[in-house]
Motif scaffolding. Structure first.
Motif, PDB file in Angstrom:
ATOM      1  N   ASP A 239     -10.196  -7.752 -13.733  1.00  0.00           N
ATOM      2  CA  ASP A 239      -9.710  -8.620 -12.664  1.00  0.00           C
ATOM      3  C   ASP A 239     -10.593  -9.840 -12.436  1.00  0.00           C
ATOM      4  O   ASP A 239     -10.238 -10.737 -11.667  1.00  0.00           O
ATOM      5  N   GLN A 240     -11.757  -9.885 -13.106  1.00  0.00           N
ATOM      6  CA  GLN A 240     -12.606 -11.079 -13.053  1.00  0.00           C
ATOM      7  C   GLN A 240     -12.508 -11.884 -14.338  1.00  0.00           C
ATOM      8  O   GLN A 240     -13.244 -12.845 -14.539  1.00  0.00           O
ATOM      9  N   ASN A 241     -11.596 -11.491 -15.206  1.00  0.00           N
ATOM     10  CA  ASN A 241     -11.326 -12.157 -16.487  1.00  0.00           C
ATOM     11  C   ASN A 241     -12.425 -11.971 -17.527  1.00  0.00           C
ATOM     12  O   ASN A 241     -12.494 -12.728 -18.496  1.00  0.00           O
ATOM     13  N   PHE A 242     -13.273 -10.964 -17.354  1.00  0.00           N
ATOM     14  CA  PHE A 242     -14.203 -10.607 -18.414  1.00  0.00           C
ATOM     15  C   PHE A 242     -13.439  -9.835 -19.488  1.00  0.00           C
ATOM     16  O   PHE A 242     -12.634  -8.955 -19.175  1.00  0.00           O
ATOM     17  N   MET A 243     -13.715 -10.152 -20.743  1.00  0.00           N
ATOM     18  CA  MET A 243     -13.064  -9.453 -21.837  1.00  0.00           C
ATOM     19  C   MET A 243     -13.632  -8.042 -21.937  1.00  0.00           C
ATOM     20  O   MET A 243     -14.825  -7.842 -22.065  1.00  0.00           O
ATOM     21  N   ARG A 244     -12.751  -7.037 -21.900  1.00  0.00           N
ATOM     22  CA  ARG A 244     -13.199  -5.654 -21.856  1.00  0.00           C
ATOM     23  C   ARG A 244     -12.789  -4.852 -23.090  1.00  0.00           C
ATOM     24  O   ARG A 244     -13.420  -3.852 -23.410  1.00  0.00           O
TER      25      ARG A 244
END
Length: 286
Positions: A239-244
């Protein structure tokens, strides 16, 4: 051969990790629809009845866009928007991370787990399980590689040598591709289509799934030499746009790479001097 296996793992990991989106999908469309449905059921006024009629008459409203204007499942977005979304957490927050990668090939798996810190040079601490070679531990600090390998080093011992001696011509490419943000330019140049697939559960977290179709002929990069004409990357963002998570397949090898703890401190240190072996005929560290 062991060195090549390690380089291949990280090279593939980097290829699969450069990229993705625009408007954070946030609350899934179905959740918004559920909320709207419950509000109209409790409202007995004429306005509520009209609202129910409007919702029923426009089925596309819940399939293409939420009431707040957020992306809905199946929505295409532009590559530029996708890259903008990827960069939105701030590049300064993407210099350290933990990773967990599994490469499946011919019924076997090569597994890699560890951490990287790119804030001041390139530092990594990686544990690899390589079919036919066993468990390999690699630490990279200040251009030196420390390797612990079954059949080569004693238990808990490492050999040390400059990375360029260990990996040869692949050394520079190896260090460049450890930074999984380094290929976003390639994705931006060659992306044919980017689609928001939807919100999905990944290891107990709700992540936003995107699919990127890459035209490798439009990418002016040596990384794409010998690649097929098109590659598909599935990318999940939090939801913070970090690639997971990134999944892709190349020549029958499926790579699944998971990343976490973006921007958090990682503890990477060279082995104690007492645990470094000196082996005849092998180059040593600086």
């Amino acid at each position: 051969m062991i060195a090549s296996s390690g380089a291949l793992v990280l090279t593939l990991a980097a290829c699969g990790g450069d990229s993705p989106e625009v408007v954070d999908p946030g609350t899934p469309t179905q959740d918004v629809s559920t909320d709207d449905g419950s509000s109209t059921e409790t409202d007995t006024t004429g306005d509520a009845a009209d609202a129910t009629t409007d919702d029923a008459g426009d089925d596309s409203g819940t399939e293409t866009e939420t009431d707040s204007g957020e992306q809905a499942a199946g929505t295409p977005i532009s590559p530029d928007e996708f890259i903008t979304l990827l960069k939105s957490p701030g590049m300064e927050n993407m210099t350290s991370f933990t990773l967990d990668m599994n490469m499946g090939m011919d019924g076997q798996s090569m597994i890699m787990k560890g951490a990287a810190d790119l804030s001041d040079g390139t530092a990594m601490d990686i544990q690899m399980e390589v079919p036919g070679a066993g468990n390999i531990h690699m630490i990279l600090i200040d251009g030196d590689a420390f390797m612990s390998m079954p059949g080569v080093t004693e238990d808990g011992q490492f050999i040390q040598m400059p990375l360029e001696e260990f990996m040869g011509a692949d050394a520079e490419e190896f260090t460049d591709q450890v930074d999984i943000t380094s290929q976003w330019d390639d994705w931006e140049a060659g992306a044919q289509e980017v689609t928001f697939v939807g919100v999905e559960d990944v290891d107990g977290e709700q992540l936003n799934h995107y699919e990127l179709l890459l035209d490798t002929s439009k990418v002016e990069s040596e990384d794409m030499a010998g690649m097929p004409g098109e590659l598909t990357y599935d990318v999940w963002l939090d939801d913070q746009n970090f690639m997971r998570q990134v999944i892709f397949e190349l020549e029958g090898v499926e790579a699944v790479m998971k990343m976490d703890n973006w921007g958090e401190p990682v503890d990477i240190a060279a082995p104690d001097a007492a645990n470094i072996m000196q082996m005849p005929g092998m180059p040593t560290g600086r």
